[in-house]
Design a protein around this motif. Structure first.
Motif, PDB file in Angstrom:
ATOM      1  N   LEU A 125       4.453  -9.081 -11.447  1.00 31.28           N
ATOM      2  CA  LEU A 125       3.279  -8.481 -11.660  1.00 31.28           C
ATOM      3  C   LEU A 125       2.765  -7.511 -10.830  1.00 31.28           C
ATOM      4  O   LEU A 125       2.046  -6.688 -11.131  1.00 31.28           O
ATOM      5  CB  LEU A 125       2.391  -9.602 -12.293  1.00 31.28           C
ATOM      6  N   GLU A 126       2.642  -8.134  -9.554  1.00 37.69           N
ATOM      7  CA  GLU A 126       2.158  -7.118  -8.442  1.00 37.69           C
ATOM      8  C   GLU A 126       3.016  -5.851  -8.238  1.00 37.69           C
ATOM      9  O   GLU A 126       2.300  -4.693  -8.115  1.00 37.69           O
ATOM     10  CB  GLU A 126       2.017  -8.144  -7.205  1.00 37.69           C
ATOM     11  N   THR A 127       4.196  -6.031  -8.278  1.00 37.31           N
ATOM     12  CA  THR A 127       4.790  -4.710  -8.142  1.00 37.31           C
ATOM     13  C   THR A 127       4.559  -3.749  -9.248  1.00 37.31           C
ATOM     14  O   THR A 127       4.349  -2.814  -9.282  1.00 37.31           O
ATOM     15  CB  THR A 127       6.531  -4.927  -8.120  1.00 37.31           C
ATOM     16  N   LEU A 128       4.489  -4.300 -10.500  1.00 37.14           N
ATOM     17  CA  LEU A 128       4.244  -3.260 -11.646  1.00 37.14           C
ATOM     18  C   LEU A 128       3.047  -2.822 -11.482  1.00 37.14           C
ATOM     19  O   LEU A 128       2.822  -1.688 -11.787  1.00 37.14           O
ATOM     20  CB  LEU A 128       4.386  -4.192 -13.097  1.00 37.14           C
ATOM     21  N   ALA A 129       1.935  -3.546 -11.235  1.00 37.29           N
ATOM     22  CA  ALA A 129       0.446  -3.077 -10.815  1.00 37.29           C
ATOM     23  C   ALA A 129       0.526  -2.037  -9.992  1.00 37.29           C
ATOM     24  O   ALA A 129      -0.115  -0.960 -10.043  1.00 37.29           O
ATOM     25  CB  ALA A 129      -0.363  -4.174 -10.596  1.00 37.29           C
ATOM     26  N   ALA A 130       1.083  -2.065  -8.831  1.00 38.67           N
ATOM     27  CA  ALA A 130       1.292  -1.187  -7.929  1.00 38.67           C
ATOM     28  C   ALA A 130       1.966   0.207  -8.317  1.00 38.67           C
ATOM     29  O   ALA A 130       1.526   1.037  -8.262  1.00 38.67           O
ATOM     30  CB  ALA A 130       2.073  -1.672  -6.341  1.00 38.67           C
ATOM     31  N   LEU A 131       3.146   0.011  -9.078  1.00 43.83           N
ATOM     32  CA  LEU A 131       3.867   1.061  -9.520  1.00 43.83           C
ATOM     33  C   LEU A 131       3.024   1.916 -10.634  1.00 43.83           C
ATOM     34  O   LEU A 131       3.083   3.204 -10.755  1.00 43.83           O
ATOM     35  CB  LEU A 131       5.080   0.469 -10.309  1.00 43.83           C
ATOM     36  N   GLY A 132       2.230   1.141 -11.340  1.00 43.18           N
ATOM     37  CA  GLY A 132       1.227   1.938 -12.451  1.00 43.18           C
ATOM     38  C   GLY A 132      -0.041   2.210 -11.907  1.00 43.18           C
ATOM     39  O   GLY A 132      -0.757   2.554 -12.726  1.00 43.18           O
ATOM     40  N   SER A 133      -0.432   2.161 -10.556  1.00 41.44           N
ATOM     41  CA  SER A 133      -1.819   2.046 -10.089  1.00 41.44           C
ATOM     42  C   SER A 133      -2.321   3.732 -10.578  1.00 41.44           C
ATOM     43  O   SER A 133      -3.517   3.604 -10.540  1.00 41.44           O
ATOM     44  CB  SER A 133      -1.721   1.900  -8.855  1.00 41.44           C
ATOM     45  N   SER A 134      -1.517   4.521 -10.751  1.00 42.07           N
ATOM     46  CA  SER A 134      -1.986   6.060 -11.339  1.00 42.07           C
ATOM     47  C   SER A 134      -2.230   5.916 -12.629  1.00 42.07           C
ATOM     48  O   SER A 134      -3.100   6.786 -12.980  1.00 42.07           O
ATOM     49  CB  SER A 134      -1.190   7.023 -10.663  1.00 42.07           C
TER      50      SER A 134
END
Ligand code: LLP
Length: 469
Positions: free
Chosen positions: A168-177
């Motif tokens: 979840l944290e990696t996805l949130a970072a990947l999609g931060s834009s």
């Protein structure tokens, strides 16, 4: 040509005398209950699969050889698809758990039957994509996905089955834009349901490396609701593999629907449930798994009843992801007999030209297989022998006790039900190249996996200069 009659009795439940409005696919035998592919025939002395003589296939394509019957694979795909459509009044999607056998041809056949694909690595993602599977039908699993793998899945448009906080944290970072909630996420949790199967392939119990602990789900749903890039489309649970009971999936329905309503209570657009895979197959005469139709009926009925009890306004989309029962009994592995060691009064070993490298299941799970002498089908079964692999390991025994006619060097043996977790778990132990695989249908055979060569095995070797001669 006499069809091989399975000793498995075909009950009305498994569909042969269904009324005409039943889906056509469900009128035939359930392939997971058969030992051999549906097209198996004996022609004189010779075993045929897909209209091809097993002995002739070995002559043409070499040995050992995985022989995959297209008709059986298509039948299992159609039975899952049609049974779910028939028994569930809402939307359904069957996914093929490609860990069972990931290669272009198998994925393409599954996709052509409208199945999606469950993948667990970048390799499986790329295989599914290259096989032409639409990314919106690819679901990416795994308890330790790398950032690069998640990136590939997100960029390709696959759905992600979030297994843990790291995901979840990696996805949130990947999609931060992103603010368009374009990353589709299913939340996998451990449902706390036990089933009777080998310890290594149980996944539903609380003490499991897979999925969120159910006690953490409030925090998980809260977290996702705050991420503008993530859309929680549903929840997922899988309880294990090679399961012969129907009750665990019946129980799972309640737990999973409850979890879906919890997700919805956080304002998430969760409308899908994935009940996993796990239906067992018949490896030996003694095995008696439920049919695909019975499994589907149990799952669908239980989900509808659970939705009723939870007073859901709309039935969720229902997904499942079988692997073994789609591809397992569609394949036989042909081997050639080499040495024969007779220890009087003790045992006779027949050694074949493969073993734990092409089928690691007996040594890993003590799995029991059956074998036929593919060119001596009408001979009497006069010998009890041990089928040994060729690897330097005493445990490399494919079958401890096999009843066969008298066999010697050059005879072709066919080990049945080798479609699931054989090629996909194969290795190059002892630097033995992997066998080829052929797809057979209507008397034609096509290579779907080339046989590896000794050169292939050396392809990744590098000799630092100072070690060179
Ligand atoms: N979904 C998930 C999340 C899974 O972990 C698995 C299998 C499946 C679906 C498909 O389950 P199936 O329908 O094939 O039972 N190598 C072992 C089996 C490992 C199963 C791993 N997960 C064997 O050879 O028995």
């Amino acid at each position: 040509m006499a069809p091989i009659v399975s000793t498995q009795s075909i009950t009305a439940e498994s569909g042969l005398d269904r009324p005409s409005e039943y889906p056509e696919s469900l009128k035939s035998r359930s392939p997971n209950q058969e030992l051999l592919p549906l097209t198996a025939n004996v022609n004189g002395d010779v075993l045929e699969i897909g209209g091809c003589e097993v002995t002739a296939l070995v002559e043409q394509f070499g040995s050992p050889l995985y022989i995959l019957d297209e008709e059986t694979l298509r039948a299992t795909c159609a039975q899952y698809r049609d049974a779910f459509k028939h028994y569930y009044p809402g939307e359904t999607q069957v996914l093929y758990a490609s860990k069972a056998w990931s290669c272009l041809a198998v994925c393409a056949i599954a996709a052509s039957a409208e199945l999606g694909i469950d993948v667990v690595s970048a390799g499986e993602i790329r295989t599914a994509l290259q096989a032409g599977v639409s990314p919106d039908k690819i679901y990416f699993h795994g308890n330790n996905k790398s950032r690069a793998e998640l990136e590939l899945a997100v960029e390709s448009g696959c759905a992600i089955v979030a297994d843990n906080w790291h995901d979840l944290e990696t996805l949130a970072a990947l999609g931060s834009s992103k603010t368009d909630r374009s990353i589709r996420v299913m939340v996998r949790f451990t449902p706390g349901i036990e089933c009777h199967t080998h310890d290594y392939i149980k996944t539903g119990q609380i003490d499991s490396k897979f999925g969120f602990d159910p006690n953490s789900l409030d925090d998980v749903f809260k977290f996702i609701s705050k991420q503008p890039c993530l859309s929680c489309v549903g929840v997922h649970a899988h309880i294990g593999s090679q399961i012969f009971e129907l009750q665990p999936h019946d129980d799972l329905a309640e737990v999973i629907v409850e979890t879906l309503t919890k997700a919805q209570s956080y304002g998430l657009p969760a409308t899908e449930i994935n009940i996993g895979g796990g239906l067992g197959i018949r490896y030996t005469e003694a095995d008696d798994p439920p049919s695909i139709e019975d499994w589907a009926r149990t799952v669908c009925t239980a989900v509808v009843a659970a939705c009723d009890r939870q007073q859901l306004k709309k039935l969720p989309k229902l997904l499942c992801e079988p692997g073994r029962s789609l591809v397992g009994t569609a394949c036989v592995t042909a081997y050639t007999v080499g040495s024969k060691k007779v220890i009087p009064g003790v045992r006779t070993y027949l050694s074949v030209d493969g073993g734990m490298s092409d089928n690691p299941r007996p040594i890993t799970y003590q799995s029991v297989y059956q074998v036929l002498a593919a060119g001596k089908m009408s001979a009497e079964l006069t010998e009890t022998v041990t089928i040994a692999g060729k690897h330097c390991e005493s445990g490399d025994i494919l079958i401890k006790e096999a009843k066969l006619p008298e066999c010697q060097a050059g005879d072709i043996l066919a080990v049945t039900a080798t479609g699931a977790y054989n090629y996909s778990m194969s290795s190059n132990y002892n630097r033995v190249p992997r066998p080829a695989a052929v797809l057979v249908k209507d008397g034609e055979a096509h290579t779907i996996l080339e046989r590896e060569t000794d050169e292939d095995l050396l392809r990744f070797d590098r000799l630092p200069k100072r070690l060179g001669t």
